[in-house]
Design a protein around this motif. Structure first.
Motif: not given
Length: 317
Positions: A86-92, A40-45, A9-10
């Protein structure tokens, strides 16, 4: 419809701040991947309304893109990247900048590389830099290396040839195996309120020193459109605070990662010689005669000297 590989999982992590047009180009490139990212995790203020407005626009965020928005309130890229980890759940965990556009086979090549080599902890590739209406072109075989005395070769934007092992990766195009970074985070001591220059170097060296392999493959490519920064570091304009922060970060990293002998060699070399971006005393004089502006050259040397003192004090705490 792009296919997902069931083996790994990417997760793609994209920190962003006040660059909605660049972010739209990045997300469009991720939508075109031959092997779709699993998330796809977008990190925003939280206070970045222009980014949030763009993310509400269906023209910016394709409906089929598995997008999650993670909020961060602390300024700077380090906090954003740590929030993404912290938010990502992927293997990569594949990281790119909001001003980059991954090539269509980017995720597929990343997934394949990690599947084929269980010792692979981190993977980087070429970022084709688009600057002032042209692409910075060239060919370099030596990429991403750090000598025992702390002399650094980047060249990630110019690398050619086969995949090879390296020491450092570049933040616009770097991916990590989750198992290699499970307890690791970007260093919150690094200075700066925006880019926090060299945070990618510190992170990749930590993975390397933990015993994992780092590889650079120029075929794992992104187009990079260096965009405006919203802090003291304006890329091509000298600023005392930004120069101090970048110099402090570099020197802290070297003081903590080199051997004792290498550390002293680095201190002596960087103070006396240095490089064009961060000159020592002799290099500062050379640049002053080459370009004019003795005051500015010596100012850079003096700021770098102060940064060395601050970094050394931080490293020996």
């Amino acid at each position: 419809m792009p296919l997902r590989n069931p083996l790994l999982k990417v997760s793609v992590i994209v920190p962003t701040y006040r660059r909605p047009a660049d972010l739209a180009r990045c997300l469009a490139a991720l939508q075109r991947q031959s092997r779709a990212p699993d998330e796809v995790i977008v990190i925003a203020r939280g206070d970045d309304e222009m980014t949030h407005a763009a993310l509400r626009d269906p023209a910016v965020v394709p409906g089929t893109l598995p997008l999650t928005v993670a909020l961060v309130d602390v300024p700077g890229q380090v906090a954003a990247l740590n929030r993404g980890l912290d938010a990502a759940s992927g293997d990569v965990l594949a990281i790119t900048d909001d001003d980059a556009a991954p090539h269509a086979d980017w995720v597929a090549r990343i997934a394949a590389a990690f599947e084929q080599d269980p010792r692979l902890g981190g993977l980087g590739g070429r970022d084709w830099v688009h600057e002032k209406g042209r692409v910075l072109d060239g060919e370099r075989q030596r990429v991403g290396k750090v000598t025992a005395a702390g002399m650094i070769t980047g060249n990630h934007h110019l690398g050619v040839g086969d995949a090879r092992e390296v020491d450092i990766l570049k933040g616009a195009n770097m991916s990590y195996r989750r198992d290699a970074v499970r307890a690791l985070r970007f260093d919150v001591r690094l200075r700066g309120t925006g880019a926090q220059v060299h945070n990618d170097m510190a992170f990749s060296l930590s993975v390397k020193h933990a015993g994992w392999k780092l590889m650079y493959d120029p075929r794992v490519a992104v187009d990079h459109y260096p965009a405006e920064r919203f802090d003291d570091d304006q890329r091509f304009k000298f600023n005392d605070a930004a120069f101090y922060n970048a110099s402090f970060n570099l020197r802290l990293i070297m003081c903590e990662t080199l051997t004792p002998a290498g550390r002293w060699a680095f201190v002596a070399y960087s103070t006396l010689i240095g490089n064009r971006a961060d000159p020592g005393f002799v290099r500062a004089l050379s640049l002053a005669f080459e370009r004019g502006g003795v005051a500015l050259a010596l100012r850079k040397w003096w700021v770098g000297l102060r940064a060395m003192r601050g970094a050394w004090q931080e490293a020996v705490r």
